[in-house]
Design a protein around this motif. Structure first.
Motif, short mmCIF file in Angstrom:
data_model
loop_
_atom_site.label_atom_id
_atom_site.label_comp_id
_atom_site.label_asym_id
_atom_site.label_seq_id
_atom_site.Cartn_x
_atom_site.Cartn_y
_atom_site.Cartn_z
N THR A 61 33.12 -3.21 18.25
CA THR A 61 33.32 -2.60 16.94
C THR A 61 34.80 -2.60 16.58
OG1 THR A 61 31.42 -1.17 17.34
CG2 THR A 61 32.91 -0.54 15.55
N TYR A 77 29.33 0.40 17.03
CA TYR A 77 28.04 -0.24 16.76
C TYR A 77 27.86 -1.34 17.80
CZ TYR A 77 23.98 -1.86 14.24
OH TYR A 77 22.69 -2.19 13.90
N TRP A 113 29.48 -3.70 10.28
CA TRP A 113 28.91 -2.60 11.07
C TRP A 113 28.69 -1.32 10.28
CZ3 TRP A 113 31.48 1.96 11.76
CH2 TRP A 113 32.88 1.99 11.77
N LEU A 117 25.12 0.29 10.71
CA LEU A 117 25.03 1.56 11.41
C LEU A 117 24.07 2.51 10.72
CD1 LEU A 117 26.07 3.41 13.69
CD2 LEU A 117 27.96 4.06 12.18
N PRO A 121 20.57 2.28 13.21
CA PRO A 121 21.55 3.01 14.03
C PRO A 121 21.40 2.81 15.53
CG PRO A 121 19.92 4.51 13.08
CD PRO A 121 19.73 3.18 12.41
N ALA A 123 21.26 0.03 16.94
CA ALA A 123 21.95 -1.23 17.26
C ALA A 123 21.12 -2.10 18.19
CB ALA A 123 23.32 -0.94 17.87
#
Length: 260
Positions: A61, A77, A113, A117, A121, A123
């Motif tokens: 990230t 993320y 991201w 996100l 969320p 990921a």
């Protein structure tokens, strides 16, 4: 299964913590979709002179912004990539005669991201990135999207992430009414997206009102044409419309996907 391509105006990273309704729209829309097998996203902050395909095994990230609340720099993320999907993207671009390269870099910018996100969320959906080309025009990005249109019929969510307007010199305080020139440009874009007016949109620099005022440089608008191309220019429907900080248009659009 076909998943309709999206264009998201990602705003600043503080969209994750401020009162913007945009993040809730992204979240609700993702919840309404079939679960994607993977995501291909073009962010206005991933710039290159030629198409680059990013598929890091594990994404890092990148907090590519300054001056925001400290809590945003603690967000991450940790999505993973997908080498097979990256190869599908490469094969599709190659079949369209579009020269490109694979990018081994593992950084994911906030244009990717931040919306992901909110949408996913956990990921837990693999992500492949595609660079925006600031020295190429709307038509070139439309062709990039067209080359990947077939992926939408293979459970792949294609996203262009940028902004319908992007003039950071004209920002106002929270709650400031929209600048008339920003509203006029957003309304022009909205009407043509709903009509599927590809020719008009690709000629936006000549036809749209206040084009240069809204986009002193056009990298934030170019992902719109990528998403539009991924739907082969079919009409779009509005998921959200609104202008924040006087000049930041947070409009999000879903395009009618090409049937399998």
């Amino acid at each position: 299964m076909t998943i309709a391509p999206l264009f998201i105006s990602h705003g600043g990273p503080d969209v994750l913590i401020n009162e913007s309704p945009a993040r809730h729209i992204w979240q609700a829309h993702a919840a309404s979709l079939p679960r994607p097998r993977g995501i291909v996203i073009m962010s206005a902050h991933y710039l290159a002179l030629q198409p680059l395909i990013g598929s890091a095994p594990q994404w890092r990230t990148v907090h590519d912004f300054g001056g925001f609340p400290r809590e945003l720099y603690r967000l991450s993320y940790p999505a993973h990539g997908d080498a097979a999907l990256a190869q599908q993207v490469s094969d599709a671009l190659g079949a369209a005669g579009i020269a490109h390269q694979h990018d081994p870099a593992d950084g994911m910018d906030h244009g990717a991201w931040v919306p992901l996100l909110m949408m996913y969320p956990q990921a837990d959906i693999p992500v492949v990135t595609l660079s925006t080309l600031p020295r190429q025009d709307a038509a070139a990005h439309f062709r990039l999207g067209q080359a990947l249109a077939g992926l939408a019929a293979q459970d792949i969510l294609i996203i262009g992430s940028g902004s319908v307007t992007h003039n950071l010199y004209a920002l106002g305080a929270p709650g400031t009414p929209p600048q008339p020139w920003a509203q006029a440009f957003a309304d022009w874009v909205a009407l043509r997206l709903q009509q599927g007016d590809v020719a008009g949109l690709l000629n936006w620099q000549a036809e749209a009102p206040f084009g240069k005022q809204n986009h002193p440089s056009d990298e934030h608008l170019l992902p719109l044409f990528f998403a539009m191309g991924a739907a082969n220019g079919r009409p779009a429907r509005s998921l959200h419309r609104g202008i924040e900080y006087a000049a930041v248009t947070m409009d999000a659009w879903e395009f009618a996907a090409t049937a399998a």
